[in-house]
Design a protein around this motif. Structure first.
Motif, PDB file in Angstrom:
ATOM      1  N   SER A 161       0.866  -1.187   0.000  1.00 51.99           N
ATOM      2  CA  SER A 161       0.000   0.000   0.000  1.00 51.99           C
ATOM      3  C   SER A 161       0.894   1.226   0.000  1.00 51.99           C
ATOM      4  CB  SER A 161      -0.872   0.056   1.257  1.00 51.99           C
ATOM      5  OG  SER A 161      -1.501  -1.164   1.500  1.00 51.99           O
ATOM      6  N   MET A 162       0.471   2.267  -0.685  1.00 49.43           N
ATOM      7  CA  MET A 162       1.266   3.505  -0.703  1.00 49.43           C
ATOM      8  C   MET A 162       0.454   4.645  -0.113  1.00 49.43           C
ATOM      9  SD  MET A 162       3.300   5.345  -3.806  1.00 49.43           S
ATOM     10  CE  MET A 162       4.886   6.062  -3.477  1.00 49.43           C
ATOM     11  N   VAL A 163       1.069   5.343   0.850  1.00 49.34           N
ATOM     12  CA  VAL A 163       0.409   6.481   1.483  1.00 49.34           C
ATOM     13  C   VAL A 163       1.292   7.722   1.326  1.00 49.34           C
ATOM     14  CG1 VAL A 163       1.377   6.038   3.802  1.00 49.34           C
ATOM     15  CG2 VAL A 163      -0.776   7.256   3.589  1.00 49.34           C
ATOM     16  N   VAL A 164       0.646   8.848   1.061  1.00 42.35           N
ATOM     17  CA  VAL A 164       1.346  10.138   0.977  1.00 42.35           C
ATOM     18  C   VAL A 164       0.681  11.056   1.992  1.00 42.35           C
ATOM     19  CG1 VAL A 164       1.957  12.091  -0.502  1.00 42.35           C
ATOM     20  CG2 VAL A 164       1.843   9.799  -1.481  1.00 42.35           C
ATOM     21  N   ASP A 165       1.414  11.367   3.064  1.00 37.48           N
ATOM     22  CA  ASP A 165       0.868  12.207   4.134  1.00 37.48           C
ATOM     23  C   ASP A 165       1.517  13.587   4.045  1.00 37.48           C
ATOM     24  OD1 ASP A 165      -0.547  12.801   6.604  1.00 37.48           O
ATOM     25  OD2 ASP A 165       1.409  12.710   7.580  1.00 37.48           O
ATOM     26  N   ILE A 166       0.726  14.586   3.654  1.00 43.00           N
ATOM     27  CA  ILE A 166       1.261  15.955   3.482  1.00 43.00           C
ATOM     28  C   ILE A 166       0.827  16.782   4.685  1.00 43.00           C
ATOM     29  CG2 ILE A 166       1.426  17.955   1.956  1.00 43.00           C
ATOM     30  CD1 ILE A 166       0.373  16.031  -0.306  1.00 43.00           C
ATOM     31  N   GLY A 167       1.742  16.996   5.596  1.00 43.53           N
ATOM     32  CA  GLY A 167       1.444  17.744   6.815  1.00 43.53           C
ATOM     33  C   GLY A 167       1.894  19.192   6.714  1.00 43.53           C
ATOM     34  N   GLY A 168       1.987  19.838   7.870  1.00 41.63           N
ATOM     35  CA  GLY A 168       2.414  21.237   7.884  1.00 41.63           C
ATOM     36  C   GLY A 168       3.902  21.394   7.603  1.00 41.63           C
ATOM     37  N   GLN A 291      -4.014  -1.066  -5.948  1.00 41.14           N
ATOM     38  CA  GLN A 291      -4.512  -0.332  -4.773  1.00 41.14           C
ATOM     39  C   GLN A 291      -4.514   1.190  -4.979  1.00 41.14           C
ATOM     40  OE1 GLN A 291      -5.283  -1.827  -1.585  1.00 41.14           O
ATOM     41  NE2 GLN A 291      -5.118  -3.797  -2.635  1.00 41.14           N
ATOM     42  N   GLY A 292      -3.552   1.680  -5.748  1.00 41.46           N
ATOM     43  CA  GLY A 292      -3.417   3.128  -5.950  1.00 41.46           C
ATOM     44  C   GLY A 292      -2.705   3.811  -4.796  1.00 41.46           C
ATOM     45  N   ILE A 293      -2.692   5.129  -4.832  1.00 42.75           N
ATOM     46  CA  ILE A 293      -2.034   5.934  -3.804  1.00 42.75           C
ATOM     47  C   ILE A 293      -3.112   6.617  -2.972  1.00 42.75           C
ATOM     48  CG2 ILE A 293      -0.519   7.944  -3.417  1.00 42.75           C
ATOM     49  CD1 ILE A 293       0.769   7.307  -6.176  1.00 42.75           C
ATOM     50  N   VAL A 294      -2.960   6.589  -1.656  1.00 46.10           N
ATOM     51  CA  VAL A 294      -3.917   7.267  -0.766  1.00 46.10           C
ATOM     52  C   VAL A 294      -3.231   8.498  -0.180  1.00 46.10           C
ATOM     53  CG1 VAL A 294      -5.311   7.084   1.321  1.00 46.10           C
ATOM     54  CG2 VAL A 294      -5.128   5.124  -0.223  1.00 46.10           C
ATOM     55  N   MET A 295      -3.891   9.650  -0.293  1.00 46.40           N
ATOM     56  CA  MET A 295      -3.347  10.909   0.235  1.00 46.40           C
ATOM     57  C   MET A 295      -4.023  11.265   1.552  1.00 46.40           C
ATOM     58  SD  MET A 295      -3.260  13.145  -3.257  1.00 46.40           S
ATOM     59  CE  MET A 295      -2.858  14.670  -2.450  1.00 46.40           C
ATOM     60  N   THR A 296      -3.212  11.663   2.523  1.00 46.36           N
ATOM     61  CA  THR A 296      -3.743  12.101   3.813  1.00 46.36           C
ATOM     62  C   THR A 296      -3.060  13.419   4.203  1.00 46.36           C
ATOM     63  OG1 THR A 296      -2.073  10.981   5.162  1.00 46.36           O
ATOM     64  CG2 THR A 296      -4.003   9.685   4.547  1.00 46.36           C
ATOM     65  N   GLY A 297      -3.493  13.992   5.330  1.00 48.69           N
ATOM     66  CA  GLY A 297      -2.887  15.245   5.798  1.00 48.69           C
ATOM     67  C   GLY A 297      -3.590  16.455   5.195  1.00 48.69           C
ATOM     68  N   GLY A 298      -3.402  17.608   5.829  1.00 48.95           N
ATOM     69  CA  GLY A 298      -4.051  18.838   5.364  1.00 48.95           C
ATOM     70  C   GLY A 298      -3.677  19.225   3.954  1.00 48.95           C
ATOM     71  N   GLY A 299      -2.440  18.917   3.542  1.00 49.17           N
ATOM     72  CA  GLY A 299      -1.980  19.262   2.191  1.00 49.17           C
ATOM     73  C   GLY A 299      -2.732  18.526   1.100  1.00 49.17           C
ATOM     74  N   ALA A 320      -8.038  10.349   1.418  1.00 49.90           N
ATOM     75  CA  ALA A 320      -8.662   9.659   2.557  1.00 49.90           C
ATOM     76  C   ALA A 320      -9.932  10.396   2.983  1.00 49.90           C
ATOM     77  CB  ALA A 320      -7.681   9.582   3.714  1.00 49.90           C
ATOM     78  N   GLU A 321     -10.820   9.669   3.644  1.00 49.91           N
ATOM     79  CA  GLU A 321     -12.135  10.209   4.022  1.00 49.91           C
ATOM     80  C   GLU A 321     -12.013  11.454   4.900  1.00 49.91           C
ATOM     81  OE1 GLU A 321     -16.013   8.549   6.322  1.00 49.91           O
ATOM     82  OE2 GLU A 321     -14.932   7.100   5.092  1.00 49.91           O
ATOM     83  N   ASP A 322     -11.134  11.404   5.894  1.00 51.48           N
ATOM     84  CA  ASP A 322     -10.942  12.549   6.792  1.00 51.48           C
ATOM     85  C   ASP A 322      -9.447  12.830   6.875  1.00 51.48           C
ATOM     86  OD1 ASP A 322     -11.036  14.487   8.685  1.00 51.48           O
ATOM     87  OD2 ASP A 322     -11.964  13.288  10.267  1.00 51.48           O
ATOM     88  N   PRO A 323      -8.874  13.451   5.811  1.00 49.82           N
ATOM     89  CA  PRO A 323      -7.405  13.557   5.736  1.00 49.82           C
ATOM     90  C   PRO A 323      -6.756  14.271   6.913  1.00 49.82           C
ATOM     91  CG  PRO A 323      -8.463  14.941   4.064  1.00 49.82           C
ATOM     92  CD  PRO A 323      -9.520  14.082   4.657  1.00 49.82           C
ATOM     93  N   LEU A 324      -7.443  15.273   7.483  1.00 53.24           N
ATOM     94  CA  LEU A 324      -6.851  16.037   8.584  1.00 53.24           C
ATOM     95  C   LEU A 324      -6.717  15.213   9.862  1.00 53.24           C
ATOM     96  CD1 LEU A 324      -8.762  19.378   8.000  1.00 53.24           C
ATOM     97  CD2 LEU A 324      -6.294  19.131   7.893  1.00 53.24           C
ATOM     98  N   SER A 325      -7.597  14.236  10.049  1.00 50.89           N
ATOM     99  CA  SER A 325      -7.594  13.458  11.301  1.00 50.89           C
ATOM    100  C   SER A 325      -6.968  12.077  11.162  1.00 50.89           C
ATOM    101  CB  SER A 325      -9.022  13.294  11.811  1.00 50.89           C
ATOM    102  OG  SER A 325      -9.646  14.543  11.946  1.00 50.89           O
TER     103      SER A 325
END
Length: 347
Positions: A161-168, A291-299, A320-325
């Protein structure tokens, strides 16, 4: 386990903390996310002594508007603690706010997420800050792992699985399988760098100096990773200080200009994703195609970023459904669910 330790364990409120550069979220066992406030502390100096004046929402309202004896500090930069003392005060404040006034409710077990690229020294600083704030046990969890758990990805199964988490402060790119990171990279580009890019663009092209709060408002209201079809898109009025005459001034900027301003941080994020895909084992890469790429985080909420990513990689991209949380929810699940206990690191 002794009678007293059982009593203290029952009375304590174990918590998971997403200690973010922009916001801190606190998840309490059995209650979910109970606090979401900016990672900002206002410090007041009176007769040479520094003391905390405000934390979180109250402190953020003071940014750029303080008198000489008050300093507004963001103790986390690029996802790690830049000011250990202020960070400690902030964690103490949030723990106390969650626990309320009860003196017995103390010594919680705390799980804190850290960037995958953080050094042992940075991790120790986070652990020490939580211990000094009253934690009995401190565990760490890597941010991309927490984000993937929060987004409901199959991290415990033999599926890539690939996740991209773009935070502050940072963008975390990771390929996960069987409770571990098969590949992870952390680049110090996130929401803050985007705000900085907008500030620099407005100063360079309009001779107008704007603050961080104004830049953040521009990003949230009309920010986009791709040029609008007509090259202009929506417009927004902003106020700042004219650098030529030194007086306050109001101008209008459009989405096309904001997309131009954000082109560099967006390119860096896309480049880090490409690098991760190049370094992924063939069998895991095959799973990512499905599966694709899932993006999370505020960015991840930046307009058109998912389309830009889809275009650059040719892979399915979902937000993601609720990327900020996501990170806070994933950290909380790792605290509560024995299935995920294997992903926790001892600090």
């Amino acid at each position: 386990m002794s009678f007293f330790s059982r009593i203290f364990g029952f009375l304590s409120q174990d918590m998971a903390i997403d200690l973010g550069t922009a916001n801190t979220l606190v998840y309490v066992r059995g209650r979910g996310i109970v606090l979401n406030e900016p990672s900002v502390v206002a410090i007041e100096t009176i007769n040479g002594r520094r003391q905390v004046k405000a934390v979180g929402n109250d402190a953020k309202l003071m940014m750029g508007k303080t008198p000489g004896n008050v300093e507004v500090i963001r103790p986390l930069r690029d996802g790690v603690i830049a000011d250990i003392e202020v960070a400690e005060e902030m964690i103490k404040y949030f723990i106390h706010k969650v626990h309320g006034s009860s003196r017995l409710r103390s010594f919680p077990e705390i799980v804190i997420c850290v960037p995958s690229g953080s050094t042992p020294v940075e991790r120790r600083a986070i652990r020490d800050a939580a211990s000094n704030a009253g934690a009995s046990q401190v565990h760490l969890i890597l941010e991309p792992m927490a984000a993937a758990i929060g987004a409901g990805m199959p991290v415990t199964e033999p599926i890539g699985s690939m996740v991209v988490d773009i935070g502050g402060g940072t963008t975390e790119v990771a390929v996960l399988s069987l409770r571990g990171l098969a590949y992870a990279t952390s680049v110090r580009v996130g929401g803050d760098k985007m705000d900085e890019a907008i500030i620099n663009y407005v100063r360079r092209n309009h001779n107008l100096l704007i603050g961080e709060s104004t830049a953040e408002r521009i990003k949230k209201e009309i920010g986009t990773a791709r040029q609008p079809a007509d090259g202009i898109g929506r417009e927004i009025e902003i106020k700042g200080r004219d650098l030529v005459n030194g007086v306050p001034k109001e101008i209008t900027i459009n989405q096309g200009q904001v997309a131009e301003a954000l082109s560099e941080p967006v390119s860096q994020i896309i480049e880090s994703i490409r690098l991760a895909l190049e370094n992924t084992a063939p069998e895991l890469a095959a799973d990512i195609v499905d599966q694709g790429i899932v993006m999370t985080g505020g960015g991840a909420l930046l307009g058109g970023l998912d389309d830009a990513l889809r275009e650059a990689t040719g892979l399915p991209v979902t937000i993601a459904e609720d990327p900020l949380s996501c990170v806070a929810l994933g950290t909380g699940r790792a605290l509560e669910d024995p299935v995920y206990r294997g992903v926790l690191l001892s600090a």
